[in-house]
Design an enzyme around this catalytic site. Structure first.
Site, mmCIF file in Angstrom:
data_model
loop_
_atom_site.group_PDB
_atom_site.id
_atom_site.type_symbol
_atom_site.label_atom_id
_atom_site.label_comp_id
_atom_site.label_asym_id
_atom_site.label_seq_id
_atom_site.Cartn_x
_atom_site.Cartn_y
_atom_site.Cartn_z
ATOM 1 N N GLY A 148 0.835 -1.197 0.000
ATOM 2 C CA GLY A 148 0.000 0.000 0.000
ATOM 3 C C GLY A 148 0.861 1.234 0.000
ATOM 4 O O GLY A 148 2.046 1.168 0.354
ATOM 5 N N TYR A 153 3.658 -3.231 2.803
ATOM 6 C CA TYR A 153 2.788 -2.641 3.830
ATOM 7 C C TYR A 153 2.130 -3.738 4.663
ATOM 8 O O TYR A 153 1.972 -3.613 5.880
ATOM 9 C CB TYR A 153 1.720 -1.797 3.128
ATOM 10 N N GLU A 194 5.252 -10.537 -6.478
ATOM 11 C CA GLU A 194 4.332 -10.569 -7.630
ATOM 12 C C GLU A 194 4.903 -9.858 -8.849
ATOM 13 O O GLU A 194 4.401 -10.015 -9.965
ATOM 14 C CB GLU A 194 2.975 -9.948 -7.240
ATOM 15 N N LYS A 232 -5.066 -9.389 -20.609
ATOM 16 C CA LYS A 232 -5.409 -9.830 -21.965
ATOM 17 C C LYS A 232 -5.136 -11.328 -22.205
ATOM 18 O O LYS A 232 -5.973 -12.022 -22.787
ATOM 19 C CB LYS A 232 -4.621 -9.007 -22.976
#
Ligand code: XMP
Length: 518
Positions: free
Chosen positions: A61, A89, A177, A374
């Site tokens: 965050g 965070y 990630e 996509k």
């Protein structure tokens, strides 16, 4: 997604503290075939307990955990026995609520950093020592939370990863990630399968089934309409929604006259004949051309086309008075995130509302792909049986060929471009180039050049070919063709298309150029 999961489906709950990467966490989890849901930071603990997720991820965050109005979490989350992974965070929240301390660092740490593994726990299993991780933080933990140990450090961040294996609570300061984190996938995999014991059984097929249930519930026996352009996103959305609503979905395809060769015909054939979808076809090409007469400014062209499209679509849609919903193939990258700090919740705004149609016509939106990327929509399209030709299509701009006929747009010039573009694209398919390229097309220049054909002098149009590699269209590099291919394409176009006597290849990258010429 408000959905009824099959009872055996394992789920990871992501609590969102406003990171720009939250959707990316969900995507990485889906890539590992596990189902996940994103909820706001204040999702009630009682709901979490009743939903029995296999694990909880606290996202990153933009704030400091001690900021006034900082997004918080119900402390009880740490006591319910469900494994937790806090990222950035999220890790600082673990520290704050478990008697640790977080302070502002002297220097923000941003970018690629090497981590030193101090203790290889379940989360860091098989993560290479000194491997690169992606950091983006201004705060760091200065006092360890109770009953936690430090498992990794970096030069500037002595407490870079923490764990309490008894409670199965883990924290990492970096972002697994993000693709720059070399072993990021490994870490998420460890959390999902070693710590949460998830099954890897989430697939495009599951997504389709859940979406169908959700759409049915939302729409009931009302009607929905869909502006079907023939692009990947709207095509896959239409087929998916049709599975849920059957004849209560009505698609509208507007032929603007600015489409590629045979495009409208193919769309009508596919959706009416193959998928049995109700499709209204409107040939508005004359109206578009009429309004584009004498217009040369690209932005003016865009405005006219956008407004005319809305006008035509709206007129047709009004003939279906009981339509209450509008289907859109909005993808996650079309969605702009913004964190509403005051309301302690995340609000997400779209910027692609088919030119403001839903507000104007008072339609409610169905956007099944708002959280997807996509390539995920392509996988769903394949699962739904859409032909590869529709799934692997290069992006095509809303204003169509109007921004590829430079200068004034006329029927003759559009036809010329359509022929040349079709030859180029077919050759790309034949020679196995099409799928290696992000976007390719021809551009008709407002320039004439001298040539010689047989014994005669010609004075005809110049055509430019454009092909680029890219991942998102934001930046792009010109595609390196084999010279023989370029020669073949140029020869074939000049021989076959009367009115073009010169072909050039565009070798500009974006930036400083753009992909389109207008
Ligand atoms: P540029 O030319 O800006 O293009 O580098 C980036 C990507 O956006 C597409 N593009 C558009 N798409 N309406 C659209 O829907 C437009 O007005 C428009 N202009 C450019 C372009 O084809 C490329 O994929």
């Amino acid at each position: 997604m408000a959905i009824e999961l099959m009872t055996h489906q394992h789920k990871i709950l992501i609590l969102d503290f406003g990171s720009q990467y939250t959707q990316l966490i969900a995507r990485r989890i889906r890539e590992l075939n596990v189902y996940s849901e994103i909820h706001s930071n204040n999702y009630p603990v009682e709901k979490i307990i009743s939903e029995k997720p296999r694990g909880i991820i606290l996202s990153g965050g933009p704030m400091s955990v001690y900021d006034e109005g900082a997004l918080t979490i119900d402390k009880k989350v740490f006591e319910i026995g469900i494994p937790i992974l806090g990222i950035c965070y999220g890790m600082q929240l673990i520290a704050k609520y478990n008697n640790g301390k977080v302070d502002a660092a002297k220097n923000r740490e941003y970018g690629k950093v090497h981590i030193q593994i101090l203790h290889e726990d379940e989360l860091l299993k098989n993560v290479e020592n000194n491997s690169i991780v992606w950091m983006s933080h201004g705060d760091y933990i200065t006092k360890m939370p109770e009953d936690f140990i430090v498992t990794a450090r970096t030069d500037n961040t002595p407490i870079c990863a923490i764990s309490n294996t008894t409670k199965k609570i883990y924290g990492i300061q970096f972002h697994p990630e993000v693709a720059h984190t070399k072993d990021g996938k490994k870490i998420i995999e460890n959390f999902l399968f070693n710590i949460c014991n998830c099954n890897a059984d989430w697939t495009a097929g599951n997504f389709i089934q859940l979406s169908i249930n959700e759409i049915k519930e939302k729409v009931g026996n009302k009607k929905a309409i869909c502006a079907l352009s023939g692009g990947v996103d709207s095509s896959v959305a239409a087929v998916l929604v049709h599975k849920a609503l059957k004849e209560n979905l009505i698609c509208i395809h507007v032929d603007t006259g600015l489409m590629r060769k045979n495009e409208s015909e193919n769309i009508v054939k596919l959706f009416r004949d193959n998928f049995n979808i109700k499709l209204i076809f409107i040939d508005a090409s004359e109206l578009f051309l009429e309004r584009l007469k004498n217009v040369v400014d690209p932005e003016q062209k865009r405005k006219i086309i956008g407004n005319t499209f809305i006008e035509v679509f709206e007129k047709e849609a009004k003939k279906i008075p009981d339509a209450e919903f509008l289907v859109q193939g909005t993808l996650y990258p079309d969605v702009i995130e913004s964190v509403s700090v005051k309301g302690a919740s995340v609000t997400i705004k779209t910027h692609h509302n088919v030119g403001g149609l839903p507000e104007k016509m008072n339609l409610k939106l169905i956007e099944p792909f708002r959280e997807l990327f996509k390539d995920e929509v392509r996988a769903i399209g394949r699962e739904l049986g859409l032909p590869e030709m529709f799934i692997n299509r290069h992006p095509f701009p809303g204003p169509g060929l109007a921004v590829r006929v430079l200068g004034e747009v006329t029927k003759e010039r559009l036809d010329l471009l359509r022929e040349a573009d079709d030859i180029f694209i077919n050759l790309l398919h034949e020679d196995g180039y099409y799928e290696k390229i992000w976007q390719a097309f021809a551009v008709l220049l407002p320039v004439q050049s001298v040539g010689v054909m047989g014994d005669a002098r010609t004075y005809e149009n110049v055509l430019a070919l454009r092909a680029v590699s890219s991942t998102d269209g934001m930046t792009a590099d010109w595609f390196r063709f084999d010279h023989d291919f370029l020669e073949k394409a140029a020869n074939k176009i000049i021989r076959s298309v009367k009115g073009i006597n010169r072909v050039v290849y565009d070798i500009s990258s974006k930036p400083p150029s753009t992909i389109e010429w207008e």
